[in-house]
Design an enzyme around this catalytic site. Sequence first.
Site, short mmCIF file in Angstrom:
data_model
loop_
_atom_site.label_atom_id
_atom_site.label_comp_id
_atom_site.label_asym_id
_atom_site.label_seq_id
_atom_site.Cartn_x
_atom_site.Cartn_y
_atom_site.Cartn_z
N ARG A 61 -15.69 -5.06 -12.59
CA ARG A 61 -14.26 -4.97 -12.28
C ARG A 61 -13.49 -4.50 -13.52
O ARG A 61 -12.59 -3.68 -13.44
CB ARG A 61 -13.78 -6.37 -11.84
CG ARG A 61 -12.45 -6.39 -11.16
CD ARG A 61 -12.15 -7.76 -10.61
NE ARG A 61 -12.90 -8.10 -9.42
CZ ARG A 61 -12.63 -7.66 -8.19
NH1 ARG A 61 -11.63 -6.85 -7.98
NH2 ARG A 61 -13.36 -8.02 -7.17
N GLU A 121 -1.84 -13.45 -10.93
CA GLU A 121 -2.27 -14.25 -9.77
C GLU A 121 -2.03 -13.46 -8.49
O GLU A 121 -0.93 -12.89 -8.31
CB GLU A 121 -1.44 -15.53 -9.75
CG GLU A 121 -2.17 -16.72 -9.19
CD GLU A 121 -1.23 -17.92 -9.13
OE1 GLU A 121 -1.18 -18.55 -8.08
OE2 GLU A 121 -0.52 -18.17 -10.12
N LEU A 122 -3.00 -13.47 -7.58
CA LEU A 122 -2.93 -12.65 -6.36
C LEU A 122 -1.70 -12.99 -5.51
O LEU A 122 -1.49 -14.15 -5.15
CB LEU A 122 -4.20 -12.86 -5.53
CG LEU A 122 -4.30 -12.04 -4.25
CD1 LEU A 122 -4.53 -10.57 -4.54
CD2 LEU A 122 -5.41 -12.59 -3.36
N ASP A 123 -0.90 -11.96 -5.20
CA ASP A 123 0.27 -12.08 -4.31
C ASP A 123 1.25 -13.17 -4.76
O ASP A 123 1.90 -13.82 -3.93
CB ASP A 123 -0.17 -12.37 -2.86
CG ASP A 123 -1.06 -11.27 -2.29
OD1 ASP A 123 -0.90 -10.11 -2.71
OD2 ASP A 123 -1.92 -11.57 -1.44
N ASN A 183 4.13 -4.45 -5.75
CA ASN A 183 3.19 -4.51 -4.62
C ASN A 183 3.97 -4.83 -3.35
O ASN A 183 5.03 -5.45 -3.42
CB ASN A 183 2.14 -5.60 -4.87
CG ASN A 183 1.10 -5.65 -3.76
OD1 ASN A 183 0.63 -4.62 -3.28
ND2 ASN A 183 0.73 -6.85 -3.34
N MET A 211 -6.14 -2.20 -1.98
CA MET A 211 -6.80 -3.45 -1.63
C MET A 211 -7.86 -3.83 -2.66
O MET A 211 -9.06 -3.90 -2.36
CB MET A 211 -7.41 -3.32 -0.22
CG MET A 211 -6.40 -2.94 0.85
SD MET A 211 -4.97 -4.04 0.95
CE MET A 211 -5.63 -5.27 2.04
N ARG A 212 -7.40 -4.09 -3.87
CA ARG A 212 -8.31 -4.51 -4.94
C ARG A 212 -7.69 -5.69 -5.67
O ARG A 212 -6.47 -5.72 -5.89
CB ARG A 212 -8.47 -3.39 -5.99
CG ARG A 212 -9.19 -2.17 -5.52
CD ARG A 212 -10.68 -2.31 -5.58
NE ARG A 212 -11.20 -2.72 -6.87
CZ ARG A 212 -12.43 -3.21 -7.05
NH1 ARG A 212 -13.24 -3.37 -6.04
NH2 ARG A 212 -12.84 -3.57 -8.26
N ILE A 213 -8.54 -6.62 -6.05
CA ILE A 213 -8.08 -7.69 -6.95
C ILE A 213 -8.13 -7.13 -8.36
O ILE A 213 -9.12 -6.49 -8.75
CB ILE A 213 -8.96 -8.94 -6.78
CG1 ILE A 213 -8.70 -9.52 -5.39
CG2 ILE A 213 -8.68 -9.96 -7.88
CD1 ILE A 213 -9.50 -10.73 -5.04
N HIS A 234 3.36 -6.78 0.32
CA HIS A 234 2.41 -7.69 0.97
C HIS A 234 2.96 -8.08 2.34
O HIS A 234 4.12 -8.49 2.45
CB HIS A 234 2.19 -8.93 0.11
CG HIS A 234 1.23 -9.88 0.74
ND1 HIS A 234 -0.13 -9.66 0.77
CD2 HIS A 234 1.43 -11.04 1.41
CE1 HIS A 234 -0.72 -10.63 1.43
NE2 HIS A 234 0.20 -11.49 1.83
N SER A 280 6.97 -8.71 2.09
CA SER A 280 7.60 -8.96 0.79
C SER A 280 7.23 -7.86 -0.20
O SER A 280 6.08 -7.42 -0.23
CB SER A 280 7.09 -10.28 0.18
OG SER A 280 7.19 -11.35 1.09
N SER A 283 0.79 4.99 4.80
CA SER A 283 2.09 5.17 5.47
C SER A 283 3.25 4.75 4.56
O SER A 283 4.33 5.32 4.64
CB SER A 283 2.13 4.42 6.81
OG SER A 283 2.12 3.04 6.62
#
Length: 217
Positions: free
Chosen positions: A66, A144-146, A108, A91-93, A110, A137, A14
């Site tokens: 990965r 580092e994630l988010d 990104n 949705m991947r690290i 979040h 955000s 979306s």
Amino acid sequence: MSCPIVVLISGSGSNLQALIDQSLQGKLDVEIKAVISNKADAFGLERAKKANIPNHALSHKEFESREAFDLALQELIDQYQPKLVVLAGFMRILTETFTQHYEGRMLNIHPSLLPKFKGLNTHQRAIDAQEAEHGVSVHFVSSELDAGAVILQASTPIAATDNADSLAQKVHALEHVIYPLAVKWFSEERLILQQGKALLDGETLEETGVRYHQGLN
Ligand code: GAR
């Protein structure tokens, strides 16, 4: 010249649709060069097809590591020579090699008011923590994630009657407003990342970025 972008998705898309719509309406001067999903059944791929945007499913399950997946993804993205990579529910690290390659040119979205509620299940966690407000955000992606520099946030009050689904719906509506706006700022070269900080129109943004209000453009 329109800003070439590549959008990465894993699901409904979306947010991708919001970008497609705003560019078709002439509100956003970007060219979506490709949409890539790590899931073949992501509905967002249908949205891309409908809009005649080149689209690819690249399943992470077909790679041994990965690192191998991220390298293949990077090669695919770079064929399109985007100025900006837009993670829209991807949705991947990501590996550090990948995030460093796109440093300052990958965004990104979040669903929380970062630095609160990094990771998953953000809506339920905001309710459980009895937060007065919740939101979304847009940030530059770092290793580092988010945790990369926040650009723009939008918030909504949490009502006593809200559950995770109702809150997710409210947040989604905000996402579709602020993600195209942040992408627009980047495409107009008003938004940059410098020494790990987000700058808009030459001003260093606060840790939680700009708070969205109507009339912001
Ligand atoms: C959005 O709510 C986005 O904020 C979230 O995934 C959803 C994708 O929706 N992203 C994350 O949770 C990233 N950590 P969409 O596929 O309908 O755009």
